[in-house]
Design an enzyme around this catalytic site. Structure first.
Site, PDB file in Angstrom:
ATOM      1  N   GLU A  47       0.884  -1.079   0.083  1.00 25.31           N
ATOM      2  CA  GLU A  47       0.133   0.224   0.001  1.00 25.31           C
ATOM      3  C   GLU A  47       0.895   1.292   0.130  1.00 25.31           C
ATOM      4  O   GLU A  47       1.871   1.304   0.781  1.00 25.31           O
ATOM      5  CB  GLU A  47      -0.786   0.007   1.583  1.00 25.31           C
ATOM      6  CG  GLU A  47      -1.690   1.209   1.454  1.00 25.31           C
ATOM      7  CD  GLU A  47      -2.012   1.224   2.873  1.00 25.31           C
ATOM      8  OE1 GLU A  47      -1.643   0.871   3.790  1.00 25.31           O
ATOM      9  OE2 GLU A  47      -3.179   1.827   3.018  1.00 25.31           O
ATOM     10  N   LYS A 128      -9.567   2.082  -1.767  1.00 25.45           N
ATOM     11  CA  LYS A 128      -9.644   1.538  -0.423  1.00 25.45           C
ATOM     12  C   LYS A 128     -11.021   1.993  -0.142  1.00 25.45           C
ATOM     13  O   LYS A 128     -11.260   3.092   0.059  1.00 25.45           O
ATOM     14  CB  LYS A 128      -8.529   1.920   0.378  1.00 25.45           C
ATOM     15  CG  LYS A 128      -8.418   1.246   1.663  1.00 25.45           C
ATOM     16  CD  LYS A 128      -7.173   1.706   2.471  1.00 25.45           C
ATOM     17  CE  LYS A 128      -7.059   1.191   3.975  1.00 25.45           C
ATOM     18  NZ  LYS A 128      -5.581   1.408   4.540  1.00 25.45           N
ATOM     19  N   CYS A 198      -4.824  -3.070   2.820  1.00 26.09           N
ATOM     20  CA  CYS A 198      -4.578  -3.017   4.250  1.00 26.09           C
ATOM     21  C   CYS A 198      -5.694  -3.271   5.441  1.00 26.09           C
ATOM     22  O   CYS A 198      -6.143  -4.285   5.502  1.00 26.09           O
ATOM     23  CB  CYS A 198      -3.992  -1.730   4.716  1.00 26.09           C
ATOM     24  SG  CYS A 198      -3.211  -1.970   6.439  1.00 26.09           S
TER      25      CYS A 198
HETATM   26  N1  CDV Z   1      -2.996   1.267   6.436  1.00 29.03           N
HETATM   27  C1  CDV Z   1      -3.823   0.727   7.229  1.00 29.03           C
HETATM   28  O1  CDV Z   1      -4.947   0.512   6.814  1.00 29.03           O
HETATM   29  N2  CDV Z   1      -3.522   0.345   8.566  1.00 29.03           N
HETATM   30  C2  CDV Z   1      -4.325  -0.068   9.521  1.00 29.03           C
HETATM   31  C3  CDV Z   1      -4.229   0.457  10.744  1.00 29.03           C
HETATM   32  C4  CDV Z   1      -5.228   0.361  11.678  1.00 29.03           C
HETATM   33  C5  CDV Z   1      -2.970   0.215  11.516  1.00 29.03           C
HETATM   34  C6  CDV Z   1      -4.340  -1.531   9.493  1.00 29.03           C
HETATM   35  O2  CDV Z   1      -5.733  -1.933   9.599  1.00 29.03           O
HETATM   36  O3  CDV Z   1      -3.419  -2.312   9.193  1.00 29.03           O
END
Ligand code: CDV
Length: 349
Positions: A47, A128, A198
């Site tokens: 990401e 996203k 993510c």
């Molecule tokens: N970049 C992300 O989406 N990070 C999130 C946060 C909450 C650390 C994750 O879910 O890993």
């Protein structure tokens, strides 16, 4: 019929606010070349792979903020990124890449694209949907912030699976389907892919949307804070080391369990290590099987290729037995999932 495919995650170590774009691209080229030497056909980058994970910072300087987004929609030909796509074409490796997108209309998204080296085109784009964190920084000045709700709009492209051509020889094509094959083409065509980014991986809804489209490989790049008590909660007091272990555990838990429940392979690629000198991101990039096993995983907290050769035919058992959705799902009982967003406990006794 076997449908072999060679997959790789290109895990990346930290990229700092001070890092130069040309250095980052050269690191990515090195990773692609390493993946190529292993025979990889598909390589997933993290990401926001081109910059530091800037949503951790409250950025008030408009031109600095603007510099973190890609403004050109045509990444394969944009001066900032062309080298990477040229190398992918040269090596005949499909790539999936996360980046911060600024549309010509001025809307920003946390985006991932899939580039087919064989056709030389972007086959699919995903924006996203589950943006974690807050719009405003935490009141604790030492907190690790996650200001994605400030810097990105919620993705507007849904979870759209797509087929990636020219990867698996001998697959069934539309034009080859005989009358007696009609309706029996499942598991015989080009690989079905789905992208998520993510935080999306923590939501079974993301996976099930892809599962219902017959997904065979889920691609998920991430930047996950290893120690962020203001974000994760402080119910269990943990040292930074324990917190990071827990974060890696939860990462693998969701990749393995959701791959199993949707009978698909998954690739996850981290940006990891200490970014901007002090912000710890977990590693743990891995490739999981439709039975939920880890086939390959990162051994370092830096630039590394995680590689596995898989057979997409392995998705069939789960899709036809335990998780044959058509036979076993009970949508009449699932209404709440789309009718209600938050929890309603229904009152006290
Ligand atoms: N970049 C992300 O989406 N990070 C999130 C946060 C909450 C650390 C994750 O879910 O890993």
């Amino acid at each position: 019929m076997p449908r072999p495919l060679k997959l790789a995650a290109a895990q990346m170590g930290p990229i700092h606010q001070t890092s130069k774009r040309t250095d980052t691209i050269h690191r990515m080229l090195t990773l692609l070349q390493r993946a190529s030497s292993l025979g990889a056909q598909v390589v997933l980058f993290p990401e926001c792979a081109l910059t530091t994970f800037f949503p951790r910072h409250l950025i008030t300087d408009a031109s600095l903020l603007s510099s973190y987004y890609e403004h050109d929609d045509d990444l394969p030909n944009a001066p900032n990124t062309k080298l990477l796509f040229d190398e992918a074409k040269k090596l005949k490796i499909d790539i999936s890449l996360g980046y911060a997108e600024m549309t010509p209309g001025g809307k920003s998204y946390n985006t991932s694209l899939y580039f087919s080296a064989h056709t030389g085109t972007i086959l699919a784009k995903y924006r996203k949907i589950h943006l974690p964190g807050t719009s405003e920084p935490f009141s604790n000045p030492e907190a690790v912030n996650q200001l994605e709700k400030r810097y990105f709009h919620i993705g507007d492209l849904g979870f759209s699976a797509f087929r990636a051509p020219d990867l698996v020889p001998g697959v069934l094509k539309k034009g080859d389907v005989k009358e007696e094959d009609e309706g029996r083409t499942e598991g015989k065509g080009d690989p079905i892919m789905g992208m998520m980014i993510c935080n999306d991986r923590r939501w079974p809804e993301s996976w099930r949307c892809y599962g219902l489209q017959g997904v065979e490989v889920v691609l998920c790049g991430y930047n996950t804070a290893g120690y962020a008590p203001d974000l994760w909660g402080t119910r269990r007091v943990m040292t930074p080391g324990e917190a990071e272990e827990d974060a890696v555990f939860h990462h693998k838990l969701v990749m393995q369990s959701n791959s199993y429940m949707n009978s698909c392979f998954s690739i996850s690629a981290a940006k990891c290590g200490l970014e901007d000198g002090k912000y710890d991101l977990i590693a743990g990039s891995c490739i999981t099987s439709p039975e939920g096993h880890i086939l390959a995983e990162a051994k370092t907290r830096g630039d590394e290729i995680v590689f596995a050769e898989v057979d997409l035919e392995d998705c069939r058992q789960g899709k036809e037995k335990t998780f044959d959705f058509a036979r076993h799902r009970r949508v009449e009982a699932y209404g709440l999932i789309t009718e209600r967003t938050g929890v309603d406990e229904g009152g006290l006794l």
